[in-house]
Design an enzyme around this catalytic site. Structure first.
Site, PDB file in Angstrom:
ATOM      1  N   THR A 540       0.840  -1.190   0.000  1.00 41.58           N
ATOM      2  CA  THR A 540       0.000   0.000   0.000  1.00 41.58           C
ATOM      3  C   THR A 540       0.878   1.244   0.000  1.00 41.58           C
ATOM      4  OG1 THR A 540      -1.698   1.243   1.207  1.00 41.58           O
ATOM      5  CG2 THR A 540      -0.221  -0.135   2.531  1.00 41.58           C
ATOM      6  N   HIS A 597       1.901 -12.686  13.199  1.00 40.92           N
ATOM      7  CA  HIS A 597       2.920 -13.194  14.119  1.00 40.92           C
ATOM      8  C   HIS A 597       2.720 -14.670  14.455  1.00 40.92           C
ATOM      9  CE1 HIS A 597       6.326 -12.806  16.505  1.00 40.92           C
ATOM     10  NE2 HIS A 597       5.915 -11.985  17.466  1.00 40.92           N
TER      11      HIS A 597
END
Length: 627
Positions: A540, A597
């Site tokens: 982005t 994560h």
């Protein structure tokens, strides 16, 4: 032998679609890959092609039906094979034959000389007249043109331009008007051939799905507005003279209405006269004169308004604007007539208005700098804040905004997200871009921005660090065999993520061209299902709006997204020629990486970011930009 036509997979996580329009009818011959129907999903509007050549024997999903992926939409048989659905119309036509006499007799009560018929059947005549109109029979007063369903959850649309005027002849499927919704800008075709008798929704009107937009009668038939007073007064014998005289005032009133904007005082003067005649005693002459002013302005003013609105929104080459773009032009003070649209069919896009506004702002400082004696007076005017039209309002969330909202919440709460950031020196690519950008644009036809350098470096790093080019599938980790970059694009309808396939095999020049192509098609509505599917990692470009730092949200089921923030020149400590620390002004950028994560450790994310950092700071892209 027949072949089933099923709803294919139309994008990642898309499980169903809504049939918006059939392009073929039962009995039609179709070729391989010829479009059969249009389908709308929560991510894309697209056409479904025919998988085989033959004859369309059966349609199993009607328009506005919502069907699941894999469901059978239709069946196609061998060319020349009898349609399977022929027996159904035959059964359905039996009741229609019973009502045929009523339809045949309908024209008699509608004509003026038919007073004997009205006297002999005063109770049944009105019913016979209304039945053909409700059934849209060819002999009736016309068929309604309604606003069709234009996609899932689309409940209304705005009329942007009428392509036909009252009295014009139209063919089946010929475009009548243009409508804008929160998902698509499209043309509404005519369902029948005939004459446009009445326009019921003017330009800039917002109407609900199913609302009547216009009425179309037989070719050469009198406009519906002429017969409306006669139908309403059919039981009363006094209506016969009014019905005979109605066409004369209608034909004379239609021409001044075309020039209504130029002769508005005359129209205002005529209004009191019409009110006086309406308040007069209910005599036969008054009944003859009242239908003309009462009914003529409705259809006659529609083309005048349409012509005025079309002129206001039209530009050279037949371009037009949607209400959103028109509002933006008003806010920025841009004259739409001075813009040539770059969208499909000459359409003026948001970018055209912004470019025109930017060009005007660049030329404005020259005359503004002339009066040097009064700098304080001009400053407040230039810095005056703009007040948004949204202040104090409540608006319904658009479909794309709702989908984006749900997906972001699902991603944020469905994985353990963490963001790591590195700072990168962009001196090498800064100098390289300045050297190559002019020749690149002349050669390739697109601008060379900084983004292609970052997407190229990210693609190479993902090929090395496969743990970020992955997705979670239950208790398994899928490591993808190619890098398909999802590129975040800001569009007037909301955020979209078109996909650049096999990005690791493409040069910086290829990235620049494909980024420009995907962004243009995303804003113009030209993306297909495969263009927004199968992404494996996202990028982005938040720096395009001046953002210095960001913490982007990973779009599930991907496990990573990189933001490219604004490149800012600032003093930094670097190593001098003799190994000493020196302060130097460098173009610097922050690159935040958000990742899942659960499967990506912090050390792995740091390794990936260092690989991207080294590639950018080395700046060895000369051959890829034509140097």
């Amino acid at each position: 032998m027949s072949n089933d036509v099923t709803l294919p997979a139309l994008g990642e996580s898309v499980t169903e679609g809504t049939v918006t329009r059939w392009l073929k009818s039962v009995g039609d011959t179709v070729e391989v890959d010829e479009p059969l129907l249009e389908v709308s999903t929560d991510k894309v509007d697209t056409e479904i092609p025919s998988p085989v050549a033959g004859t369309l024997n059966e349609i199993l999903a009607e328009e506005d039906d919502t069907v699941e992926v894999g469901a059978v939409l239709a069946r196609i048989g061998d060319a020349g094979e009898a349609p399977a659905a022929e027996s159904a119309p035959a059964e359905q036509s039996a009741p229609a034959q019973e009502s045929a006499p009523a339809q045949e007799s309908a024209p008699a009560p509608q004509s003026a000389p038919a007073t004997p018929a009205q006297e002999s059947a005063p109770a049944s005549a009105p019913a016979q007249e209304s039945a053909p109109a409700a059934a849209s029979a060819p002999a009736g007063g016309g068929q309604d043109v309604t606003l069709p369903a234009l996609g899932e959850s689309v409940t209304e649309g705005t009329v942007t331009r009428w392509l036909k005027s009252v009295g014009d002849s139209v063919e089946v499927d010929e475009p009548l008007l243009e409508v804008s919704t929160d998902k698509v800008d499209t043309e509404i075709p005519s369902p029948v051939a005939g004459t446009l008798n009445e326009i019921l929704a003017e330009e800039d009107d917002t109407v609900e799905v199913g609302a009547v937009l216009a009425r179309i009668g037989e070719a050469g038939a009198a406009p519906a507005a002429e017969s409306a007073p006669a139908e309403q007064s059919a039981p009363a014998p006094e209506s016969a003279p009014a019905q005979e005289s109605a066409p004369a005032p209608q034909s004379t009133a239609s021409q001044p209405a075309q020039a209504e904007p130029a002769s508005s005082p005359a129209a205002e003067a005529a209004a009191p006269a019409a009110q006086e005649s309406a308040a007069a005693p209910a005599s036969a002459p008054a009944q003859e004169s009242s239908p003309a002013p009462a009914s003529a302005p409705a259809p006659a003013s529609a083309p005048a308004v349409a012509a005025a609105s079309t002129d206001a929104g039209s530009v050279e080459g037949g371009g037009y604007v949607t209400p959103i773009v028109r509002k933006l032009a008003k806010e920025r003070g841009v004259d739409l007539e001075s813009i040539s649209g770059t969208g499909v069919g000459g359409r003026i896009r948001k970018e055209d208005v912004l470019e025109a506004a930017e060009a005007a702002s660049k030329s404005a400082p020259a005359p503004a700098s002339a009066p040097a004696s009064a700098p304080a007076a001009s400053a407040p005017a230039a810095e005056a804040p703009k007040v948004s039209e949204l202040r104090g309002t409540t608006v319904k969330m658009s479909r794309i905004r709702k989908i984006t909202s749900d997906k972001m919440m699902e991603s944020l709460h469905g994985m353990a997200q963490l963001t790591s950031v590195v700072e990168v020196d962009c001196s090498k690519i800064w100098a390289l871009r300045n050297k190559a950008k002019n020749g690149f644009q002349e050669r390739e036809g697109v601008k060379l921005t900084f983004l292609p350098f970052f997407t190229r470096a990210v693609s190479e790093a993902l090929a090395e660090h496969a743990f970020l080019n992955a997705s979670v599938d239950g208790d398994s980790i899928v490591y993808h065999d190619s890098v398909n970059l999802s590129l975040a694009v800001d569009t007037p309808k909301g955020l979209m993520l078109p996909t650049m396939y096999n990005a690791e095999d493409k040069t910086v020049g290829d990235h620049a061209k494909e980024i420009a192509d995907l962004a243009t098609r995303a804003r113009d509505g030209g993306l297909k299902a495969q263009d927004i599917s199968n992404g494996t990692f996202s990028v982005t470009n938040t720096g395009s709006g001046g953002t210095l730092h960001d913490t982007p949200i990973v779009p599930s089921p991907q496990v990573g997204i990189l933001a490219t923030c604004a490149i800012i020149k600032r003093p930094v400590v670097v190593t001098g020629p003799n190994g000493e620390d020196v302060i130097s002004i460098r173009p610097m950028v922050y690159l935040p990486l958000s990742y899942d994560h659960r499967i990506v450790d912090g050390a792995d994310a740091a390794k990936f970011l260092q690989t991207v950092k080294k590639r950018i700071e080395a700046g060895a892209f000369e051959s890829e930009v034509g140097l």
